[in-house]
Write an enzyme that holds these catalytic residues in place. Structure first.
Site, short mmCIF file in Angstrom:
data_model
loop_
_atom_site.label_atom_id
_atom_site.label_comp_id
_atom_site.label_asym_id
_atom_site.label_seq_id
_atom_site.Cartn_x
_atom_site.Cartn_y
_atom_site.Cartn_z
N LYS A 165 -0.69 4.05 11.60
CA LYS A 165 -0.07 3.82 10.12
C LYS A 165 1.15 3.28 10.06
CE LYS A 165 -3.40 3.91 7.99
NZ LYS A 165 -4.56 2.90 8.27
N GLY B 201 2.13 0.23 10.89
CA GLY B 201 2.51 -1.18 10.91
C GLY B 201 1.50 -2.07 11.74
N TRP C 112 -0.05 -5.24 10.45
CA TRP C 112 0.86 -6.32 10.15
C TRP C 112 1.31 -6.94 11.56
CZ3 TRP C 112 5.90 -4.26 7.13
CH2 TRP C 112 6.35 -5.41 6.42
N TRP D 55 -9.08 -7.58 14.79
CA TRP D 55 -9.36 -6.66 15.95
C TRP D 55 -10.02 -7.44 17.08
CZ3 TRP D 55 -12.07 -6.08 11.19
CH2 TRP D 55 -13.36 -6.78 10.96
N TRP E 232 -7.19 -3.96 20.02
CA TRP E 232 -6.65 -2.52 20.68
C TRP E 232 -6.86 -2.37 22.07
CZ3 TRP E 232 -7.59 -2.87 15.27
CH2 TRP E 232 -6.48 -2.13 14.56
N HIS F 195 -2.55 2.38 20.16
CA HIS F 195 -1.95 3.55 19.67
C HIS F 195 -1.56 4.61 20.94
CE1 HIS F 195 -2.73 2.28 15.65
NE2 HIS F 195 -4.01 2.44 15.66
N ARG G 216 7.51 4.04 12.11
CA ARG G 216 7.63 4.19 10.48
C ARG G 216 8.24 5.81 10.11
NH1 ARG G 216 2.62 2.97 6.19
NH2 ARG G 216 4.19 2.60 4.46
N SER H 88 0.03 7.45 4.24
CA SER H 88 -0.82 6.38 4.56
C SER H 88 -1.92 6.99 5.41
CB SER H 88 -0.21 5.37 5.46
OG SER H 88 -0.72 4.23 5.66
N TYR I 79 9.13 -0.22 10.59
CA TYR I 79 8.36 -0.66 9.31
C TYR I 79 9.37 -1.09 8.09
CZ TYR I 79 4.85 -0.47 5.60
OH TYR I 79 4.13 -0.77 4.29
N PHE J 65 2.58 -9.04 2.25
CA PHE J 65 1.36 -8.02 1.95
C PHE J 65 0.44 -8.41 0.97
CE2 PHE J 65 -0.21 -4.43 -0.72
CZ PHE J 65 -0.83 -3.40 0.16
N GLY K 231 1.77 -0.67 0.83
CA GLY K 231 2.67 -1.52 1.79
C GLY K 231 4.21 -1.39 1.21
S1 PPS Z 1 -3.80 1.94 11.67
O1 PPS Z 1 -5.06 2.26 11.13
O2 PPS Z 1 -3.27 2.34 12.43
O3 PPS Z 1 -4.22 0.16 12.45
O4 PPS Z 1 -2.93 1.19 10.18
P1 PPS Z 1 -1.58 0.50 10.38
O5 PPS Z 1 -1.83 -0.93 10.38
O6 PPS Z 1 -0.64 0.80 11.53
O7 PPS Z 1 -0.87 0.78 9.06
C1 PPS Z 1 -1.36 0.47 7.77
C2 PPS Z 1 -0.19 0.47 6.64
O8 PPS Z 1 0.61 -0.75 6.97
C3 PPS Z 1 0.75 -1.46 5.88
N1 PPS Z 1 0.75 -2.72 5.77
C4 PPS Z 1 1.71 -3.54 5.20
N2 PPS Z 1 2.73 -3.10 4.51
C5 PPS Z 1 3.62 -4.10 4.31
N3 PPS Z 1 3.54 -5.44 4.42
C6 PPS Z 1 2.36 -5.70 5.02
N4 PPS Z 1 1.99 -7.11 5.30
C7 PPS Z 1 1.42 -4.78 5.61
N5 PPS Z 1 0.24 -4.78 6.39
C8 PPS Z 1 -0.26 -3.60 6.58
C9 PPS Z 1 -0.79 -0.69 5.04
O9 PPS Z 1 -0.75 -1.23 3.70
C10 PPS Z 1 -0.71 0.47 5.33
O10 PPS Z 1 0.35 1.28 4.74
P2 PPS Z 1 0.07 2.00 3.19
O11 PPS Z 1 1.41 2.77 3.21
O12 PPS Z 1 -1.18 2.89 3.22
O13 PPS Z 1 -0.05 1.01 2.05
#
Ligand code: PPS
Length: 301
Positions: free
Chosen positions: A58, A60, A63, A86, A91, A113, A135, A143, A198, A234, A264
């Site tokens: 969670k 990033g 992203w 994926w 991963w 991870h 983050r 998240s 992040y 996002f 996000g």
């Molecule tokens: S995981 O399950 O570990 O793979 O999740 P992960 O991708 O690490 O984290 C998911 C959070 O990243 C946010 N996210 C983004 N935020 C801003 N901009 C972009 N482009 C973006 N892409 C993914 C996603 O919304 C999750 O955060 P939260 O706070 O839940 O919205």
């Protein structure tokens, strides 16, 4: 996190009271990490040109699954528009890597991870680069809380208060946040590793992209940087079916409960933490980082 695309037999449930396995002391979601995928990760042959994005869940990850191919391919959006995340940047510890590895072109982008101590032996002998994305743990837990609600292959989180206890005890996927950060911030990888947050990416994505492309030895024009920033926003990612997990059946990930690309933003924790929870969370994290020679990029208060 999870890339299952086949539905289970009708009427069967994938929920289990044993949602996790313990892998060398780290809880991992059983469904995403069968023994074969963990064995495969352990023996994986890392190449010098590989680029690993490492995250505590969670922080990033997906992203960076969007950013990395764009930076490595000079802004060419074909992979992010045609290959699910994926398979595009797999991963290390999940099953898809073995399936797609032969199709991956050098330089290969991978995410993991894994805590530092679980990295494969060949990684340490290689010159592979690492981008470690951190983050603020207060936003990580929020998240993760929503992710536990929507991911049907994980235990339900309970109340936020209950989930906070589990998180602080490390009884969540990939264990304690503090251990992950300590391990990866204390490596001797030198200039093979780059740290980014992040928050930095949210604040100024083009600047973050310039740092990433510099680290990877790519000299991208300002026009390309702006194009990548647009593709990785996002809003764009939420619409991209190759990145928003909409292909995963709802029996695994129920986006009606909470979408994977949820908000996000930075600071959503302020809408979730009570003053007591903030005090408890801060004191535990602070205590666990006590005596460590590391500076966090955000205040824990
Ligand atoms: S995981 O399950 O570990 O793979 O999740 P992960 O991708 O690490 O984290 C998911 C959070 O990243 C946010 N996210 C983004 N935020 C801003 N901009 C972009 N482009 C973006 N892409 C993914 C996603 O919304 C999750 O955060 P939260 O706070 O839940 O919205």
């Amino acid at each position: 996190m999870q890339q299952a695309t086949d539905s289970p037999e009708p009427g069967t449930s994938i929920m289990s009271s044993e949602a996790y396995i313990q892998y060398r002391g780290i809880p991992l979601p059983r469904m995403a990490h069968p023994k074969e995928s963990l064995d495969y990760a352990e023996k994986f042959r890392v190449e010098d040109s590989d680029v690993f994005v490492v995250t505590y869940p969670k922080s990033g990850t997906i992203w960076m699954q969007e950013i990395l191919p764009l930076v490595l391919n000079g802004g060419d959006a074909t992979p992010v528009k045609t290959i699910p995340n994926w398979d595009r940047v797999p991963w290390l510890e999940e099953t898809r890597l073995a399936v797609v590895v032969d199709e991956m072109k050098s330089p290969r982008g991978l995410v993991t991870h894994f805590p530092y101590f679980l990295m494969p032996r060949s990684f340490h002998a290689s010159k592979a680069k690492v981008i470690y994305v951190m983050r603020n743990p207060k936003d990580v837990i929020v998240s993760s809380y929503y992710f536990h609600k929507m991911a049907e292959f994980l235990d339900k989180p309970g109340t936020f208060d209950e989930f906070m206890e589990k998180f602080l005890e490390g009884k969540v996927l990939f264990g304690k946040w503090t251990e992950h950060v300590k391990g990866w911030m204390g490596t001797d990888l030198g200039d093979r590793i780059m740290y980014i947050t992040y928050e930095e990416m949210v604040q100024d994505l083009p600047a973050a992209l310039r740092r990433i492309s510099g680290f990877l030895g790519r000299n991208l024009s300002e026009e390309v940087i702006q194009k990548i920033a647009e593709q990785c926003s996002f809003t764009s990612m939420k619409k991209n079916t190759m990145s928003n997990f909409s292909m995963v059946p709802k029996v695994y990930m129920n986006s009606d409960t909470s979408p994977f690309l949820r908000k996000g933003v930075v600071g959503d924790w302020k809408k979730h933490f009570s003053p007591e929870q903030l005090a408890r969370f801060t004191s535990v994290i602070r205590k666990e980082l006590e005596g460590e020679n590391l500076t966090l990029p955000w205040s824990l208060d």
